[in-house]
Design a protein around this motif. Structure first.
Motif, short mmCIF file in Angstrom:
data_model
loop_
_atom_site.label_atom_id
_atom_site.label_comp_id
_atom_site.label_asym_id
_atom_site.label_seq_id
_atom_site.Cartn_x
_atom_site.Cartn_y
_atom_site.Cartn_z
N SER A 36 8.67 46.41 -8.11
CA SER A 36 9.61 46.30 -8.77
C SER A 36 10.61 46.87 -7.50
CB SER A 36 9.78 47.22 -9.97
OG SER A 36 9.54 48.52 -9.42
N PHE A 37 12.09 46.81 -7.91
CA PHE A 37 12.93 46.80 -6.79
C PHE A 37 14.21 47.36 -7.43
CE2 PHE A 37 13.75 42.54 -7.91
CZ PHE A 37 15.10 42.39 -7.48
N LYS A 38 15.25 47.95 -6.90
CA LYS A 38 16.55 48.30 -7.35
C LYS A 38 17.48 47.86 -6.18
CE LYS A 38 19.66 52.02 -8.19
NZ LYS A 38 19.70 53.74 -8.24
N TYR A 39 18.37 46.90 -6.82
CA TYR A 39 19.48 46.03 -5.87
C TYR A 39 18.75 45.33 -4.93
CZ TYR A 39 22.21 49.97 -7.90
OH TYR A 39 22.92 50.87 -8.70
N GLY A 40 19.32 44.23 -4.53
CA GLY A 40 18.89 43.15 -3.66
C GLY A 40 19.28 41.66 -4.06
N ARG A 41 18.61 41.01 -3.32
CA ARG A 41 18.68 39.51 -3.71
C ARG A 41 17.29 39.01 -4.06
NH1 ARG A 41 21.71 34.45 -2.44
NH2 ARG A 41 20.37 32.43 -2.08
N ALA A 42 17.05 38.39 -5.37
CA ALA A 42 16.02 37.59 -5.86
C ALA A 42 16.13 36.02 -5.91
CB ALA A 42 15.61 38.24 -6.98
N GLU A 43 15.62 35.44 -5.37
CA GLU A 43 15.47 33.87 -5.47
C GLU A 43 14.26 33.23 -5.71
OE1 GLU A 43 17.55 33.15 -1.66
OE2 GLU A 43 15.68 32.26 -0.81
N VAL A 44 14.39 32.01 -6.02
CA VAL A 44 13.24 31.28 -6.36
C VAL A 44 13.49 29.76 -5.89
CG1 VAL A 44 13.91 30.68 -8.89
CG2 VAL A 44 11.58 30.26 -8.19
N SER A 61 2.79 17.31 -21.80
CA SER A 61 2.67 18.16 -20.80
C SER A 61 3.77 18.18 -20.00
CB SER A 61 1.17 18.24 -19.80
OG SER A 61 1.32 17.01 -19.24
N ALA A 62 4.23 19.11 -19.27
CA ALA A 62 5.09 19.43 -18.35
C ALA A 62 4.97 20.35 -17.25
CB ALA A 62 6.39 19.53 -19.19
N THR A 63 5.31 20.55 -16.15
CA THR A 63 5.07 21.29 -15.08
C THR A 63 6.37 21.86 -14.54
OG1 THR A 63 2.81 20.27 -14.49
CG2 THR A 63 3.72 21.82 -12.96
N TYR A 64 6.31 23.07 -14.32
CA TYR A 64 7.51 24.09 -13.48
C TYR A 64 6.96 24.10 -12.22
CZ TYR A 64 10.33 28.40 -13.07
OH TYR A 64 11.38 29.43 -12.78
N GLU A 65 7.44 23.51 -11.24
CA GLU A 65 6.97 23.86 -9.84
C GLU A 65 7.76 24.64 -8.80
OE1 GLU A 65 4.57 19.69 -9.10
OE2 GLU A 65 6.71 19.73 -8.33
N VAL A 66 6.87 25.69 -8.32
CA VAL A 66 7.89 26.76 -7.72
C VAL A 66 7.48 26.77 -6.01
CG1 VAL A 66 8.15 29.48 -7.23
CG2 VAL A 66 7.85 28.09 -9.73
N ASP A 67 8.35 26.70 -5.25
CA ASP A 67 8.02 26.68 -3.62
C ASP A 67 7.69 28.01 -3.12
OD1 ASP A 67 7.62 25.88 -1.15
OD2 ASP A 67 9.71 25.59 -0.82
N TYR A 68 8.55 29.07 -3.60
CA TYR A 68 8.52 30.26 -3.26
C TYR A 68 9.40 31.30 -4.31
CZ TYR A 68 12.97 29.63 -0.90
OH TYR A 68 14.39 29.52 -0.70
N VAL A 69 8.97 32.50 -4.14
CA VAL A 69 9.65 33.60 -4.76
C VAL A 69 9.94 34.66 -3.69
CG1 VAL A 69 9.91 35.60 -6.38
CG2 VAL A 69 8.81 33.24 -7.13
N ARG A 70 11.22 34.98 -3.47
CA ARG A 70 11.58 36.02 -2.41
C ARG A 70 12.58 37.24 -2.79
NH1 ARG A 70 12.74 31.55 2.26
NH2 ARG A 70 10.68 30.73 2.74
N VAL A 71 12.37 38.29 -2.37
CA VAL A 71 13.18 39.26 -2.91
C VAL A 71 13.66 39.98 -1.73
CG1 VAL A 71 13.49 41.74 -4.16
CG2 VAL A 71 11.96 39.88 -4.97
N TYR A 72 15.11 40.15 -1.47
CA TYR A 72 15.44 40.88 -0.19
C TYR A 72 16.05 42.02 -0.42
CZ TYR A 72 15.41 35.50 1.17
OH TYR A 72 15.05 34.51 1.79
N ASN A 73 16.40 42.92 0.78
CA ASN A 73 16.95 44.22 0.29
C ASN A 73 18.34 43.95 0.06
OD1 ASN A 73 17.40 43.05 2.98
ND2 ASN A 73 18.34 45.02 3.84
#
Length: 357
Positions: A206-214, A345-357
């Motif tokens: 978990s984190f407090k403040y920053g950037r989260a992206e998918v 059926s259907a698929t949700y495709e995710v390349d990456y999840v990243r969280v930055y400071n």
């Protein structure tokens, strides 16, 4: 008269002897009381790590070294970036973490016992954005158990009258070819009509403040409801919506390419007024980056680095504590709407999840 004079002389002599005795006794029993001198001539030297003529605000590490020069000082207190540090040496190091170039005030108080002197200075610091947590989904098989757990059970159990049952079965969640694939399937399972998956970092990160992206490609089909969102760490004790919720990405198959970003908090939950939409063309055939930049002052939402919504944060919101990450694909419900009767059926495709400071 002579007798009286002798008595007076004896009394005077007695008083003199008593005074001398007390003085000697006092001198013998006393200890020297130290003189406490107020620290003075305080000066500060702030060295910004990596500072050069080309990079006057540092190398992006956000680190500074502070040296305090104050004769007679015995201890020190530094207030910087709303943090208070106390120490007994004249050297101090600190690392700023909020990305960007900002100006900070450093307050220093030096003590010698109960006497003190204080001063302040200002420093400009550049902090480069850096990844503090990520999953690139590069290893085929099940998601990394050190990073992800699962919510299991019926969609009704998670609110919104959703129709799916969440599992961690490989049919519903797996990594394949460098992509995380969350697949919703029409199947009668444990009393539900559909199965899917909801994965989360609760208890792991978990984190407090920053950037989260998918970076993701969204599923196709009426009734699909993919999401990428953050939930307050204290949900088990505070409950929802007091814990706060930050929805970075929500979209529904009944309205393709429309992206919702929302916030839920006490008095502003459910059909929250704190929400905006934008479009991501070809969101089910192309990958897009969905992100939120979260600070003490604001929460900003982006699609492909295009800002479309800014929420003003404050001390009165729940958005000033740690949050964990959630990825899921729901079916139907209050927001997902009617499921296409031909859905299989259907698929949700995710390349990456990243969280930055």
């Amino acid at each position: 008269m002579k007798i009286i004079n002798l008595a007076n002389r004896a009394g005077v002599l007695t008083l003199i002897l008593l005074f001398v005795f007390q003085s000697c006794s006092s001198n013998n029993d006393s200890t020297d009381t130290p003189v406490v001198i107020t620290p003075d001539k305080i000066s500060l030297q702030v060295d910004v790590v990596g500072k050069t003529a080309e990079m006057p605000n540092g190398d992006g590490s956000g680190k500074i070294n502070l040296k305090v020069d104050a004769p007679n000082a015995k201890s020190y207190k530094v207030v910087v970036n709303n943090e208070t540090k106390e120490f007994t040496t004249s050297n101090f190091s600190y690392e700023f973490t909020q990305p960007g170039t900002k100006s900070y005030i450093i307050d220093v108080t030096v003590f010698n016992g109960i006497k003190y002197t204080n001063t302040s200075t200002t420093v400009n610091i550049f902090v480069a954005r850096k990844v503090i947590w990520a999953d690139e989904f590069n290893t085929d098989g099940a998601p990394d158990a050190a990073k992800w757990g699962y919510d299991l059970g019926t969609g009704n159990g998670f609110g919104n009258n959703e129709l799916q049952y969440y599992t961690n079965r490989s049919e519903n969640v797996k990594i394949e070819g460098g992509l995380l694939k969350i697949t919703a399937i029409k199947e009668n399972y444990q009393g539900s009509q559909y199965i899917s998956s909801r994965m989360l970092t609760k208890g792991k990160f978990s984190f407090k403040y920053g950037r989260a992206e998918v970076r993701a490609k969204l599923p196709v089909g009426g009734g699909t409801w993919p999401a990428f969102w953050l939930l307050g760490d204290n949900i088990d004790t505070a409950g929802w919506p007091l814990c706060g919720e930050i929805d970075i990405l929500e979209s529904v198959g009944n309205k393709p390419d429309v992206i919702h970003s929302s916030l839920h908090s006490p008095g502003r939950s459910g059909n929250t007024p704190d929400t905006k939409t934008t479009t991501a063309p070809n969101s089910s055939t192309e990958f897009h980056i969905y992100a939120a930049e979260w600070s003490e002052e604001s929460i900003k939402f982006f699609v492909d680095d295009n800002l479309f919504y800014t929420f003003k944060n404050s001390s009165t919101t729940p958005f000033n504590a740690k949050f964990f990450v959630i990825l899921n694909l729901a079916m139907g419900g209050n927001f997902g709407g009617t499921v296409d009767p031909n859905f299989k059926s259907a698929t949700y495709e995710v390349d990456y999840v990243r969280v930055y400071n």
